[in-house]
Every structure is written in C-alpha cells, then in structure tokens.
Design an enzyme around this catalytic site. Sequence first.
Site, mmCIF file in Angstrom:
data_model
loop_
_atom_site.group_PDB
_atom_site.id
_atom_site.type_symbol
_atom_site.label_atom_id
_atom_site.label_comp_id
_atom_site.label_asym_id
_atom_site.label_seq_id
_atom_site.Cartn_x
_atom_site.Cartn_y
_atom_site.Cartn_z
ATOM 1 N N GLU A 45 52.952 44.027 39.305
ATOM 2 C CA GLU A 45 53.604 43.754 38.031
ATOM 3 C C GLU A 45 53.654 45.078 37.278
ATOM 4 O O GLU A 45 52.629 45.764 37.174
ATOM 5 C CB GLU A 45 52.796 42.725 37.222
ATOM 6 C CG GLU A 45 53.496 42.409 35.916
ATOM 7 C CD GLU A 45 52.767 41.399 35.036
ATOM 8 O OE1 GLU A 45 51.730 40.852 35.448
ATOM 9 O OE2 GLU A 45 53.267 41.184 33.919
ATOM 10 N N ARG A 271 39.568 41.146 47.261
ATOM 11 C CA ARG A 271 40.003 42.327 46.534
ATOM 12 C C ARG A 271 38.918 43.394 46.584
ATOM 13 O O ARG A 271 37.764 43.108 46.874
ATOM 14 C CB ARG A 271 40.357 41.989 45.097
ATOM 15 C CG ARG A 271 39.198 41.489 44.242
ATOM 16 C CD ARG A 271 39.600 41.405 42.772
ATOM 17 N NE ARG A 271 40.889 40.793 42.551
ATOM 18 C CZ ARG A 271 41.875 41.369 41.827
ATOM 19 N NH1 ARG A 271 41.688 42.526 41.238
ATOM 20 N NH2 ARG A 271 43.021 40.761 41.659
ATOM 21 N N LYS A 281 43.678 45.800 34.929
ATOM 22 C CA LYS A 281 44.643 46.628 34.195
ATOM 23 C C LYS A 281 44.470 46.465 32.695
ATOM 24 O O LYS A 281 44.701 47.397 31.939
ATOM 25 C CB LYS A 281 46.066 46.261 34.618
ATOM 26 C CG LYS A 281 46.441 46.919 35.936
ATOM 27 C CD LYS A 281 47.897 46.725 36.268
ATOM 28 C CE LYS A 281 48.108 45.395 36.921
ATOM 29 N NZ LYS A 281 49.473 45.207 37.415
HETATM 30 P P1 ATP Z 1 45.272 42.911 37.055
HETATM 31 O O1 ATP Z 1 44.654 41.549 37.239
HETATM 32 O O2 ATP Z 1 44.319 44.002 36.778
HETATM 33 O O3 ATP Z 1 46.457 42.903 36.133
HETATM 34 P P2 ATP Z 1 46.794 42.376 39.314
HETATM 35 O O4 ATP Z 1 46.098 41.957 40.517
HETATM 36 O O5 ATP Z 1 47.418 41.286 38.489
HETATM 37 O O6 ATP Z 1 45.835 43.273 38.459
HETATM 38 P P3 ATP Z 1 49.287 43.185 40.297
HETATM 39 O O7 ATP Z 1 50.183 44.235 39.774
HETATM 40 O O8 ATP Z 1 49.709 41.785 40.205
HETATM 41 O O9 ATP Z 1 47.895 43.435 39.600
HETATM 42 O O10 ATP Z 1 48.859 43.526 41.788
HETATM 43 C C1 ATP Z 1 49.764 43.818 42.812
HETATM 44 C C2 ATP Z 1 49.137 43.529 44.143
HETATM 45 O O11 ATP Z 1 47.955 44.277 44.301
HETATM 46 C C3 ATP Z 1 48.769 42.069 44.273
HETATM 47 O O12 ATP Z 1 49.177 41.624 45.539
HETATM 48 C C4 ATP Z 1 47.288 42.058 44.136
HETATM 49 O O13 ATP Z 1 46.718 41.020 44.874
HETATM 50 C C5 ATP Z 1 46.900 43.434 44.691
HETATM 51 N N1 ATP Z 1 45.654 43.885 44.079
HETATM 52 C C6 ATP Z 1 45.394 44.026 42.769
HETATM 53 N N2 ATP Z 1 44.129 44.404 42.560
HETATM 54 C C7 ATP Z 1 43.557 44.521 43.786
HETATM 55 C C8 ATP Z 1 42.257 44.888 44.251
HETATM 56 N N3 ATP Z 1 41.288 45.210 43.417
HETATM 57 N N4 ATP Z 1 42.043 44.906 45.577
HETATM 58 C C9 ATP Z 1 43.032 44.589 46.433
HETATM 59 N N5 ATP Z 1 44.264 44.239 46.072
HETATM 60 C C10 ATP Z 1 44.544 44.204 44.758
HETATM 61 MG MG MG Z 2 48.927 40.049 38.870
#
Ligand code: ATP
Ligand code: MG
Length: 570
Positions: A45, A271, A281
């Site tokens: 995102e 994760r 984030k």
């Molecule tokens: P946040 O919750 O901090 O906003 P997010 O997971 O919502 O992070 P996205 O931009 O939706 O962030 O993530 C894009 C991709 O990266 C998704 O497929 C998510 O599962 C993966 N991802 C995010 N954080 C991790 C992590 N710590 N380890 C592995 N994969 C991750």
């Molecule tokens: Mg997300």
Amino acid sequence: MSEYKPSNEGVDQPTVSKNFIRQRIDQDLAQGLHGGRVITRFPPEPNGYLHIGHAKSICLNFGIARDYAGECHLRFDDTNPAAEDQEYVESIQDDVRWLGFDWGETTYFASDYFDQIHDMAVTLIRQGDAYVCEVPQENWAEYRGVPSRPGKESPFRHRSIEENLREFEKMKAGEYPEGSRVLRARIDMCSPNIHLRDPAIYRIKTASHHRTGDHWKIYPMYDFTHCLSDAIEEITHSLCTLEFEVHRPLYDWVLEKLQTPARPQQIEFARLSLSYTVMSKRRLLKLVEEGFVESWDDPRMPTISGLRRRGYTPESIRHFCDTIGITKFKGITDISLLEHSLRQDLNQRAVRSMVVMHPLRVVITNYPAGEVEELPAARNPEDPGLGERLVPFSREILIEQDDFMLNPPKKFFRLSPGEEVRLKYAYIIKCHDVITDPASGEVIELRCTYDPDTRSGTGTVNRKVKATIHWVSAGHGFQPTIRIFDRLFLVEKPDEPEEGKSFLDYLNPDSLHTITSAVAERGLKEALPGQYFQFERIGYFVPDLRLSRPGEPVFNRSVALKDSWTKNRD
Ligand code: ATP
Ligand code: MG
C-alpha cells in the site's frame, strides 16, 4: 502481460532446500493447476516507505517468479486515498529496483480496477449477496458480536435488490456523507469467523485519490479489492503474512460468488520481526513526523532506503532474507543476524583505509623532517584484483588515543612507554617519551623512534611485536565528519510496550554520535556515495548520500567490525 525478466546477474541463485511454499507450488505444477504457470505479486500500500519486512516478501515473491520462470507483479494496493501518496509510489519502485528486482513493463495499481471492482459489487447486489447498511459506525461492534457468540443481523440486511442497487448508486454519486453507509457482503452473522459476519466491502470516502483524483466517492475495502485484483491479474499464488489467514475464507468466498475465471490461492507465511526495531508503517511514520529521526531514509530506520543510506548492500539484504527462510513460525529475528550478513558482504567488497577517530600525536624523532614515503597498502586483501593504494608516512603521525596507555595492565599489548608496536603497512616504533598537559595530566604527545629495517613487506628485520595499530600521517590526512549509529531502541521488543507505555518510551537517546575529531587517510577525501569502505580495525563506513559534498565526505558507520552487543559472535 509482460514477462518477468531476470534483470541482473548479481541476483542470487535459488537456495537448495525448498520452503513449504515452493513445495506447494511444485505440487500444483505437478497437478497441472493454473495452466502450469506461476504468477506472484508484491502488493504494497503506498502509505509509507518499504522496510526490511517488505524485503522478505519481495525476495520471496520475485525469487519464486525467477526460479519458476514466471512473473511477479508490482501492484500498488491503493484503496485508501486518505493515507496514500505519489511520493510513496516512487520510493517503493526505487527500493524494489535497488534490491535487484525487475517487474517488467507494467506497474499494476488496484485503482486501475475500480470500475471492474465496482461492477463486481453490483453483481453481488444483483445476486442478493450484498446490501447497503446504514447502521452507524459506533454500533458496528455491537452488531458484529464476538467469535464465541453470534452477531446481530443489521435491520438493513433484507432490503430488496432494487433498493440496494439504488442506494449503492447514490453512495457512488456522492449523495451521502462519509461514514453514513457501507456496502456489506451478505454472508453469515453467526460464523465463528468474524470476517465472515457481513464484512464491509465498499465505503464512502471524500478524500482525493493520488491517481483517480475526485472521480470516486466510494472505495472498495482491502479484503474485497485484494482477491479481485489477484484474480484480474491471474495471480496463481497470493503470498501474504499470517494475519491474513483468517481472511482467507472471505478471499475464497468473493471469488466463488463472482465465479472469476482465475482462482488464485492465498498462502500465508510468518512476517519478519526484528529485535530492537519497530516495523509498522504507522509507527515508522510517527518517528518521522515527530522528528525522532531525520527522515524515512534516516540511517537508523529499518526502511530499505534507511538501510541503503546506512551502507547496506542489496546483496546483504537478499542474503539475510535467504538465511531467515520462510516458515509459518512467528518468531523474532535477532538484528545481529542482519548486521552479520552485511559484515560478510562488505568484507569482500569494502576498500580498506586508515582513519584515526580520536587522535594522539606521535613524533618519530629519528625520522628525517620533511621526508615523506609513499607506502603500498592493499585496497582489499580479500580481493587482490583491486590493487594497492599508497599511504604517506612522515615524521609526525596520529594514532588512536586508545592504542596508548601510560600505565598499561599486563595484557595490554599496544603502545606504552618503552614498548614497541607495529604501524600497519609501515615500521615498528618504540615509545621513549610521553608529553603530558601540565594542567590536566592528559597525554598529548608521544616521542618514538622507528626502526628503518622493519618496513612492512621490504624490511630486513621482522621482529615479533604483539600488536599492529593503524595511523595517519599528521600532515597528509583530512578531517571528515563521521556519524556513528547505535540501535534506535533500547529493548528487544519495542513493538510490545508495557501497559501504559508507548514504543517511543524505549527510544535510545544516544542512537547518533557525530565525530569531528577524526583524521582520515588522504585517499578518502574523494570518496563518493555508493562506495563502501572499511576503516581498518574500526568498522565499515559509507559516504552519506545526502550530507556529503565533493571533497567533503560525511561518513556513516554501516556496522562495527565486531558485534559489540552480542558477545563472542564472529
Ligand atoms: P503495515 O501494517 O506496517 O502498514 P503492511 O503489512 O500493511 O504494513 P503493506 O504495504 O500492505 O504493508 O505490505 C505489502 C506486502 O508486504 C504485504 O504482502 C505484506 O504481507 C508484506 N509485509 C509487510 N510487512 C511484512 C513483514 N514484516 N514481513 C514480511 N512481509 C511483510
Ligand atoms: Mg497492509
């Protein structure tokens, strides 16, 4: 659809042992599922910069596409206009590219599917599978209930299809205020899975979208958008983190109800969580917005751009991701593993040089005044192909204050009165006088003699001395600014603050030290961002890509030579 082209020779080869996702793909291919194709996607995102956790997902998705001769789409999951921004779209693309991956000609955006997704929502309404609900947001929790007890049906659940179509059209036309209505999937208010209790699939949002502007007044929810975007792009394996496991029944429900031609499979993995780091984030944004760090790419941040500015190489990050592997086990990875991966890589590629951080003047009394010798020194002993540099030696040199002791304990093998030490690439010297500040008693200068027969490499005498120290010729060095970073947080799990505390309470107040006393070997003056250095005996350093000026590099310490937090590593 464009093919994923493995762009760079540098990208690592497949690992030998296969993780559970690759085993699953092998099975699917063996059974002829998905027409024998493998298409993955990385779906950030655009509401922040990518971090090391994302790197895990990037390496997984792009790595699979590479090894199965498939494709990996970069898709922006841009369904929340309020939080998203073009700046993030650009930084994400830069970071994925920098990590060494290429997504081909097409960049995908969920917002490109808004028309199709809208039409699919209308289809659900027509099928009696969705309805417009006017229950106010503050009552949602009450209706939803808890997993152990059934939820309550919304009074709007049994509206006619015609009324729902009309209402949804009005939502779309902007006739209702934000928050007043949502479109909900009509599934099961008694399901033990809360996500199936008539989840919202469309909401009203008045914010301007970074790509579609003010065209839309309604936006599809993540759960509705994600599975449909996957289906539209014919993704075969939709890999996501474990918290989405409970969303999978909804993912499958949507695709089943809409009878999409492509049926991607969602597979979840754990994760990455790193010790001494926060990764959400929202929290990273707070650190930036409230000035606890300079920016998203502050070298103390776990963002890809922060790690890059700190001096991490793409290879070291990919290697780290390979090392940690892919499992369903939720664990916390020690940050020293990431640092170890960097040390290993930089040891191979960093150019050596000598920098004295806290100088002590040494006058070599039997060395002729005005004479300068240029002594050869390997650029990198691990890579003789890099050749040699020349290091000037003269009558006055600087050594580390720490490398001298007036009253040394028994095990101190470096310089002290009457003792000898070797100067790296140069001669053995012996200390015969110590000059102290009469007021403070502090040692301010040493008088030594050198033995001309002990020159490194060419000397005729090779006496055994117990230590070799680094040095810089006083008249030939220059004074760079050097930034030393420590961990941003003092505790292992700042992401799980104690009751009544915030993650900010665990910030390390001393995570940045700026050193201006250092004197560096002449050759470092022209160092450029993108080059990697080892300051001998100290650590790995890079010129900061924002603060450095031509001829005036500002160095960031990427990592110390040894791990000082975890004893007995390396
Ligand atoms: P946040 O919750 O901090 O906003 P997010 O997971 O919502 O992070 P996205 O931009 O939706 O962030 O993530 C894009 C991709 O990266 C998704 O497929 C998510 O599962 C993966 N991802 C995010 N954080 C991790 C992590 N710590 N380890 C592995 N994969 C991750
Ligand atoms: Mg997300």
